[in-house]
Design a protein around this motif. Structure first.
Motif, PDB file in Angstrom:
ATOM      1  N   HIS A  44       0.803  -1.220   0.000  1.00 11.31           N
ATOM      2  CA  HIS A  44       0.000   0.000   0.000  1.00 11.31           C
ATOM      3  C   HIS A  44       0.835   1.268   0.000  1.00 11.31           C
ATOM      4  N   VAL A  45       1.929   1.202  -0.727  1.00  9.69           N
ATOM      5  CA  VAL A  45       2.735   2.408  -0.945  1.00  9.69           C
ATOM      6  C   VAL A  45       2.619   2.730  -2.429  1.00  9.69           C
ATOM      7  N   TYR A  46       2.234   3.953  -2.725  1.00 12.32           N
ATOM      8  CA  TYR A  46       1.949   4.345  -4.102  1.00 12.32           C
ATOM      9  C   TYR A  46       3.062   5.226  -4.632  1.00 12.32           C
ATOM     10  N   VAL A  47       3.444   4.944  -5.868  1.00 16.92           N
ATOM     11  CA  VAL A  47       4.635   5.561  -6.452  1.00 16.92           C
ATOM     12  C   VAL A  47       4.288   6.188  -7.796  1.00 16.92           C
ATOM     13  N   GLN A  49      -2.482   9.556   0.109  1.00 18.54           N
ATOM     14  CA  GLN A  49      -3.743   8.821  -0.042  1.00 18.54           C
ATOM     15  C   GLN A  49      -4.689   9.454  -1.044  1.00 18.54           C
ATOM     16  N   ASN A  50      -4.452  10.733  -1.355  1.00 15.30           N
ATOM     17  CA  ASN A  50      -5.284  11.404  -2.360  1.00 15.30           C
ATOM     18  C   ASN A  50      -4.655  11.360  -3.750  1.00 15.30           C
ATOM     19  N   GLY A  51      -3.543  10.646  -3.835  1.00 18.17           N
ATOM     20  CA  GLY A  51      -2.892  10.524  -5.132  1.00 18.17           C
ATOM     21  C   GLY A  51      -2.029  11.721  -5.501  1.00 18.17           C
ATOM     22  N   HIS A  52      -1.671  12.520  -4.509  1.00 18.82           N
ATOM     23  CA  HIS A  52      -0.822  13.686  -4.777  1.00 18.82           C
ATOM     24  C   HIS A  52       0.629  13.382  -4.419  1.00 18.82           C
ATOM     25  N   ALA A  53       1.538  13.893  -5.214  1.00 21.10           N
ATOM     26  CA  ALA A  53       2.971  13.703  -4.936  1.00 21.10           C
ATOM     27  C   ALA A  53       3.304  14.285  -3.571  1.00 21.10           C
ATOM     28  N   ASP A  54       4.018  13.505  -2.769  1.00 28.20           N
ATOM     29  CA  ASP A  54       4.409  13.967  -1.441  1.00 28.20           C
ATOM     30  C   ASP A  54       5.920  13.844  -1.296  1.00 28.20           C
ATOM     31  N   TRP A  55       6.605  14.962  -1.555  1.00 29.50           N
ATOM     32  CA  TRP A  55       8.079  14.975  -1.523  1.00 29.50           C
ATOM     33  C   TRP A  55       8.600  14.953  -0.090  1.00 29.50           C
ATOM     34  N   THR A  56       7.708  15.014   0.894  1.00 23.78           N
ATOM     35  CA  THR A  56       8.163  15.089   2.292  1.00 23.78           C
ATOM     36  C   THR A  56       7.990  13.766   3.032  1.00 23.78           C
ATOM     37  N   ASP A  57       7.420  12.753   2.380  1.00 29.11           N
ATOM     38  CA  ASP A  57       7.117  11.494   3.082  1.00 29.11           C
ATOM     39  C   ASP A  57       8.358  10.595   3.142  1.00 29.11           C
TER      40      ASP A  57
END
Ligand SMILES: [Zn+2]
Length: 122
Positions: free
Chosen positions: A10-13, A63-71
């Motif tokens: 459940h990690v989205y790339v 979770q909303n499908g947005h790029a998260d450069w901070t995760d």
């Protein structure tokens, strides 16, 4: 394989870039040097695995499908999964490059510059 294994936990790339031409690499190299912006690479044209189609850049999606450069957790999870399947991860480097993965087939940049090809049994 990387995307499937990430999906399974459940990690989205999102893959943001793969192959770069020599001109694209030189343009990127000039950023923060002869051109405005922040320095984003140490590699001139021909010196990056991206130039040979052997590297990719990615960003985790939230979770909303947005790029998260901070995760950071997601970067580490993806980096570790990638390493399990044979990639080198930029997150392990001294000049940290979290979004970067490369699959070198044991070839150095010098090998690639001299025209050495990827073993066909891989
Ligand atoms: Zn990269």
């Amino acid at each position: 394989m990387l995307l499937e294994r990430c999906l399974a936990v459940h990690v989205y790339v999102l893959i943001t870039q793969t192959k770069r031409t020599m001109d694209e690499q030189n343009a990127l190299y000039s950023q923060g040097r002869s051109q405005p912006g922040k320095i984003v690479t140490k590699a001139k044209g021909g010196e990056s695995y991206h130039n040979y189609g052997l590297a990719l850049d990615f960003v985790p999606l939230d979770q909303n499908g947005h790029a998260d450069w901070t995760d950071m957790d997601a970067f580490i999870t993806i980096g570790n999964i990638a390493k399990e399947i044979g990639f080198e991860w930029g997150g392990d480097w001294k000049f940290t490059d979290l979004p970067h993965l490369q699959y070198t087939f044991g070839l150095t940049i010098a090998d690639l510059k001299s025209g050495k090809e990827i073993p066909t049994n891989k």
